[in-house]
Design a protein around this motif. Structure first.
Motif, PDB file in Angstrom:
ATOM      1  N   THR A  40       0.798  -1.171  -0.058  1.00  0.00           N
ATOM      2  CA  THR A  40      -0.055   0.158  -0.145  1.00  0.00           C
ATOM      3  C   THR A  40       1.115   1.219  -0.089  1.00  0.00           C
ATOM      4  OG1 THR A  40      -0.322   0.225   2.428  1.00  0.00           O
ATOM      5  CG2 THR A  40      -1.508  -1.118   1.279  1.00  0.00           C
ATOM      6  N   ARG A  65      -5.345  -4.533 -10.687  1.00  0.00           N
ATOM      7  CA  ARG A  65      -6.280  -4.708  -9.745  1.00  0.00           C
ATOM      8  C   ARG A  65      -5.853  -3.798  -8.441  1.00  0.00           C
ATOM      9  NH1 ARG A  65      -7.605  -9.125  -7.674  1.00  0.00           N
ATOM     10  NH2 ARG A  65      -9.425  -8.169  -6.951  1.00  0.00           N
ATOM     11  N   THR A 123      -7.472  -0.736  -5.128  1.00  0.00           N
ATOM     12  CA  THR A 123      -8.323   0.100  -4.643  1.00  0.00           C
ATOM     13  C   THR A 123      -7.944   1.544  -3.968  1.00  0.00           C
ATOM     14  OG1 THR A 123      -8.126  -0.916  -2.336  1.00  0.00           O
ATOM     15  CG2 THR A 123      -9.804  -2.021  -3.787  1.00  0.00           C
ATOM     16  N   GLU A 168      -8.693   3.855  -0.985  1.00  0.00           N
ATOM     17  CA  GLU A 168      -9.715   4.190   0.203  1.00  0.00           C
ATOM     18  C   GLU A 168      -9.235   5.188   1.082  1.00  0.00           C
ATOM     19  OE1 GLU A 168      -9.809  -0.147   2.371  1.00  0.00           O
ATOM     20  OE2 GLU A 168      -8.007   0.372   1.881  1.00  0.00           O
ATOM     21  N   LYS A 190     -14.007   2.713   0.944  1.00  0.00           N
ATOM     22  CA  LYS A 190     -13.688   2.797  -0.518  1.00  0.00           C
ATOM     23  C   LYS A 190     -14.071   4.096  -1.199  1.00  0.00           C
ATOM     24  CE  LYS A 190     -13.235  -1.152  -2.101  1.00  0.00           C
ATOM     25  NZ  LYS A 190     -13.482  -2.585  -2.918  1.00  0.00           N
ATOM     26  N   SER A 242     -11.517   2.286  -7.206  1.00  0.00           N
ATOM     27  CA  SER A 242     -11.217   1.002  -7.585  1.00  0.00           C
ATOM     28  C   SER A 242     -10.611   0.926  -9.095  1.00  0.00           C
ATOM     29  CB  SER A 242     -12.378   0.105  -7.418  1.00  0.00           C
ATOM     30  OG  SER A 242     -12.375  -1.117  -7.886  1.00  0.00           O
ATOM     31  N   SER A 243     -10.235  -0.228  -9.627  1.00  0.00           N
ATOM     32  CA  SER A 243      -9.681  -0.674 -10.777  1.00  0.00           C
ATOM     33  C   SER A 243     -10.834  -0.914 -11.548  1.00  0.00           C
ATOM     34  CB  SER A 243      -8.630  -1.619 -10.541  1.00  0.00           C
ATOM     35  OG  SER A 243      -9.201  -2.866  -9.955  1.00  0.00           O
ATOM     36  N   ALA A 265     -15.663  -0.839 -11.796  1.00  0.00           N
ATOM     37  CA  ALA A 265     -16.813  -0.325 -11.229  1.00  0.00           C
ATOM     38  C   ALA A 265     -18.107  -0.482 -11.975  1.00  0.00           C
ATOM     39  CB  ALA A 265     -16.787   1.201 -10.634  1.00  0.00           C
ATOM     40  N   TRP A 316     -18.086  -0.449  -6.379  1.00  0.00           N
ATOM     41  CA  TRP A 316     -16.479  -0.861  -6.831  1.00  0.00           C
ATOM     42  C   TRP A 316     -16.681  -2.402  -6.985  1.00  0.00           C
ATOM     43  CZ3 TRP A 316     -15.102   3.776  -8.302  1.00  0.00           C
ATOM     44  CH2 TRP A 316     -15.466   4.771  -7.811  1.00  0.00           C
ATOM     45  N   ASP A 323     -13.265  -3.814  -8.223  1.00  0.00           N
ATOM     46  CA  ASP A 323     -11.864  -4.179  -8.108  1.00  0.00           C
ATOM     47  C   ASP A 323     -11.662  -5.094  -9.279  1.00  0.00           C
ATOM     48  OD1 ASP A 323     -12.066  -2.893  -5.611  1.00  0.00           O
ATOM     49  OD2 ASP A 323     -12.092  -4.855  -4.362  1.00  0.00           O
ATOM     50  N   THR A 373     -13.916   9.679  -8.883  1.00  0.00           N
ATOM     51  CA  THR A 373     -14.375   8.898  -8.114  1.00  0.00           C
ATOM     52  C   THR A 373     -15.524   8.250  -8.216  1.00  0.00           C
ATOM     53  OG1 THR A 373     -15.141  10.718  -6.932  1.00  0.00           O
ATOM     54  CG2 THR A 373     -13.214  10.220  -6.181  1.00  0.00           C
TER      55      THR A 373
END
Length: 196
Positions: free
Chosen positions: A113, A145, A147, A149, A159, A162-163, A165, A175, A177, A194
């Motif tokens: 992360t 892939r 996310t 947050e 969240k 994401s990769s 949606a 989302w 992922d 977003t």
């Protein structure tokens, strides 16, 4: 047909004629009723559009990018701490001063992360990450892939991106992922809304 129906029910109920819909269409109040219906629907649609637009803005002090899968599956074994990106950023298209916000107060990388933290809450509707420069990594280490947050306190996370949606029947974005074809260009900035 309308004239005939109107003649049959000049003073009576529209339901007392063989053609009630045609008779109603000939009445003045019917035009007002249709106009009122159209105006109510336009108002409701505009209200939904405004509230949906407002919902696209998210607020956070901390933003955390997590890589869930890399283009080359063996990359996570070789570099378990790396999220596969060189930089992460957030901004808002609505608030011009935040288009290029102050640099994050803190940046940390751990366990796949990358977390950025700001001195104050940031209201955003866009975010981006940058692929590593050519000297740092190959395209096999790119996340496909992932996310994003957000958190106001660094403890509770929700969240924000994401990769993948998809829109739900009720309107909000879900989302998933899913797989994202991250650019193989080195040092490339990839921008997301977003709500997309």
């Amino acid at each position: 047909l309308v004239e005939h129906a109107a003649g049959q029910a000049a003073d009576g109920s529209v339901w007392e004629t063989p053609h009630p819909i045609a008779t109603a269409a000939s009445r003045r109040w019917y035009a007002y009723l249709v106009l009122a219906y159209v105006l109510v629907n336009v108002y409701q649609f505009s209200s939904v559009a405004v509230s949906a637009d407002a919902d696209l803005l998210v607020k956070g002090v901390h933003f955390r990018f997590t890589a869930l899968e890399f283009r080359d599956p063996s990359y996570s074994l070789a570099s378990p701490q790396s999220p596969g990106i060189a930089a992460l950023g957030v901004f808002s298209k609505k608030n011009l001063p935040e288009l290029h916000p102050l640099p994050p107060r803190n940046v940390s990388v751990a366990n796949g992360t990358l977390t950025i933290s700001f001195a104050r809450p940031m209201t955003i509707n866009c975010w981006w990450f940058e692929t590593p420069p050519s000297a740092a990594a190959t395209a096999g280490g790119d996340p496909v892939r992932f996310t994003l947050e957000r958190s106001l306190d660094g403890v509770s996370w929700s969240k924000a991106g994401s990769s993948g949606a998809e829109w739900t029947w009720a309107g909000p974005l879900a989302w998933t992922d899913g797989h994202f074809e991250t650019s193989m260009n080195r040092g490339q900035r990839v921008v997301f809304d977003t709500w997309v």
